[in-house]
Design a protein around this motif. Structure first.
Motif, PDB file in Angstrom:
ATOM      1  N   ASN A  42       0.844  -1.194   0.000  1.00  0.00           N
ATOM      2  CA  ASN A  42       0.000   0.000   0.000  1.00  0.00           C
ATOM      3  C   ASN A  42       0.875   1.237   0.000  1.00  0.00           C
ATOM      4  OD1 ASN A  42      -1.622  -1.770   2.506  1.00  0.00           O
ATOM      5  ND2 ASN A  42      -2.598  -1.455   0.538  1.00  0.00           N
TER       6      ASN A  42
ATOM      7  N   GLU B  86      -9.267   0.566   5.029  1.00  0.00           N
ATOM      8  CA  GLU B  86      -9.662   1.899   5.477  1.00  0.00           C
ATOM      9  C   GLU B  86      -9.743   1.997   7.000  1.00  0.00           C
ATOM     10  OE1 GLU B  86     -12.758   4.029   2.799  1.00  0.00           O
ATOM     11  OE2 GLU B  86     -12.996   1.852   2.487  1.00  0.00           O
ATOM     12  N   SER B  87     -10.278   0.973   7.640  1.00  0.00           N
ATOM     13  CA  SER B  87     -10.427   1.021   9.097  1.00  0.00           C
ATOM     14  C   SER B  87      -9.070   1.080   9.805  1.00  0.00           C
ATOM     15  CB  SER B  87     -11.263  -0.155   9.607  1.00  0.00           C
ATOM     16  OG  SER B  87     -10.622  -1.375   9.329  1.00  0.00           O
TER      17      SER B  87
ATOM     18  N   ILE C 131      -6.508   2.798   8.749  1.00  0.00           N
ATOM     19  CA  ILE C 131      -6.134   4.210   8.664  1.00  0.00           C
ATOM     20  C   ILE C 131      -6.979   5.043   9.628  1.00  0.00           C
ATOM     21  CG2 ILE C 131      -6.009   6.236   7.159  1.00  0.00           C
ATOM     22  CD1 ILE C 131      -3.875   4.086   6.584  1.00  0.00           C
ATOM     23  N   GLU C 132      -8.266   4.731   9.715  1.00  0.00           N
ATOM     24  CA  GLU C 132      -9.139   5.449  10.648  1.00  0.00           C
ATOM     25  C   GLU C 132      -8.653   5.267  12.086  1.00  0.00           C
ATOM     26  OE1 GLU C 132     -13.019   3.923   9.747  1.00  0.00           O
ATOM     27  OE2 GLU C 132     -13.207   5.176   7.957  1.00  0.00           O
TER      28      GLU C 132
ATOM     29  N   LYS D  78      -6.776  15.223   4.954  1.00  0.00           N
ATOM     30  CA  LYS D  78      -7.090  14.014   4.180  1.00  0.00           C
ATOM     31  C   LYS D  78      -5.966  13.004   4.308  1.00  0.00           C
ATOM     32  CE  LYS D  78      -9.517  16.633   0.722  1.00  0.00           C
ATOM     33  NZ  LYS D  78      -9.224  17.605  -0.267  1.00  0.00           N
TER      34      LYS D  78
ATOM     35  N   ARG E 291      -4.963   9.467   2.140  1.00  0.00           N
ATOM     36  CA  ARG E 291      -5.325   8.624   0.988  1.00  0.00           C
ATOM     37  C   ARG E 291      -4.575   7.305   1.082  1.00  0.00           C
ATOM     38  NH1 ARG E 291      -4.934  13.892  -1.163  1.00  0.00           N
ATOM     39  NH2 ARG E 291      -6.958  14.607  -1.893  1.00  0.00           N
ATOM     40  N   LEU E 292      -5.314   6.246   0.871  1.00  0.00           N
ATOM     41  CA  LEU E 292      -4.753   4.899   0.884  1.00  0.00           C
ATOM     42  C   LEU E 292      -4.837   4.354  -0.535  1.00  0.00           C
ATOM     43  CD1 LEU E 292      -3.751   2.307   2.318  1.00  0.00           C
ATOM     44  CD2 LEU E 292      -6.162   1.767   2.760  1.00  0.00           C
TER      45      LEU E 292
ATOM     46  N   TYR F 131      -8.555   5.109  -1.662  1.00  0.00           N
ATOM     47  CA  TYR F 131      -9.571   5.392  -0.658  1.00  0.00           C
ATOM     48  C   TYR F 131      -9.175   6.696   0.007  1.00  0.00           C
ATOM     49  CZ  TYR F 131     -10.665   0.454  -1.174  1.00  0.00           C
ATOM     50  OH  TYR F 131     -11.000  -0.777  -1.679  1.00  0.00           O
ATOM     51  N   GLU F 132     -10.137   7.595   0.164  1.00  0.00           N
ATOM     52  CA  GLU F 132      -9.849   8.850   0.849  1.00  0.00           C
ATOM     53  C   GLU F 132     -10.538   8.841   2.208  1.00  0.00           C
ATOM     54  OE1 GLU F 132      -9.367  12.876  -1.076  1.00  0.00           O
ATOM     55  OE2 GLU F 132     -11.341  13.104  -0.126  1.00  0.00           O
ATOM     56  N   ILE F 133      -9.752   9.054   3.238  1.00  0.00           N
ATOM     57  CA  ILE F 133     -10.250   9.076   4.605  1.00  0.00           C
ATOM     58  C   ILE F 133     -10.162  10.514   5.090  1.00  0.00           C
ATOM     59  CG2 ILE F 133      -9.838   8.291   6.978  1.00  0.00           C
ATOM     60  CD1 ILE F 133      -8.514   6.180   4.206  1.00  0.00           C
TER      61      ILE F 133
END
Length: 119
Positions: free
Chosen positions: A6, A49-50, A52-53, A72, A74-75, A87-89
């Motif tokens: 990633n 995503e989780s 990164i969150e 922001k 981004r992954l 994916y944008e978090i």
């Protein structure tokens, strides 16, 4: 992407210390490798995503930082040999949804600490 599972890229407006904490956790937890200003490759772990969150919230532990609406993360993940998905978090939204990291309470605590220091 051939070297990494990633890639994580981030933009934190107005708080360089928040970015430093984010990088520190990325390096400790995922052995992130510096690529460019705020871009890091993740060599061995396939993030979701989780992840990164959770990292975004963990950065807030032990300090009074808050995310801005424009921040922001981004992954980037490979989905096929020659394609990637992004994916944008939005850490601001992640923080706002978690009662433990309530922005208003953190702002009040920060203000209280500043007042105490100035006495």
């Amino acid at each position: 992407m051939e070297t990494f599972k990633n890639i994580v890229a981030f933009t934190f407006s107005g708080n360089g210390d928040l970015g430093k904490e984010f990088v520190k956790l990325l390096e400790e937890k995922y052995q992130a490798v510096f690529q460019d200003q705020s871009t890091y490759g993740i060599p061995n772990i396939d993030l979701v995503e989780s992840d990164i969150e959770t990292l975004c919230l963990k950065v807030l532990d032990g300090n009074n930082y808050n995310y801005n609406k424009d921040d922001k993360v981004r992954l980037f993940k490979p989905i096929e040999k020659s394609r990637i998905i992004m994916y944008e978090i939005k850490p601001y939204c992640v923080q706002s949804k978690d009662n433990f990291y309530d922005r208003e309470l953190r702002n009040m605590q920060s203000l209280t600490q500043k007042i105490e220091k100035n006495k």
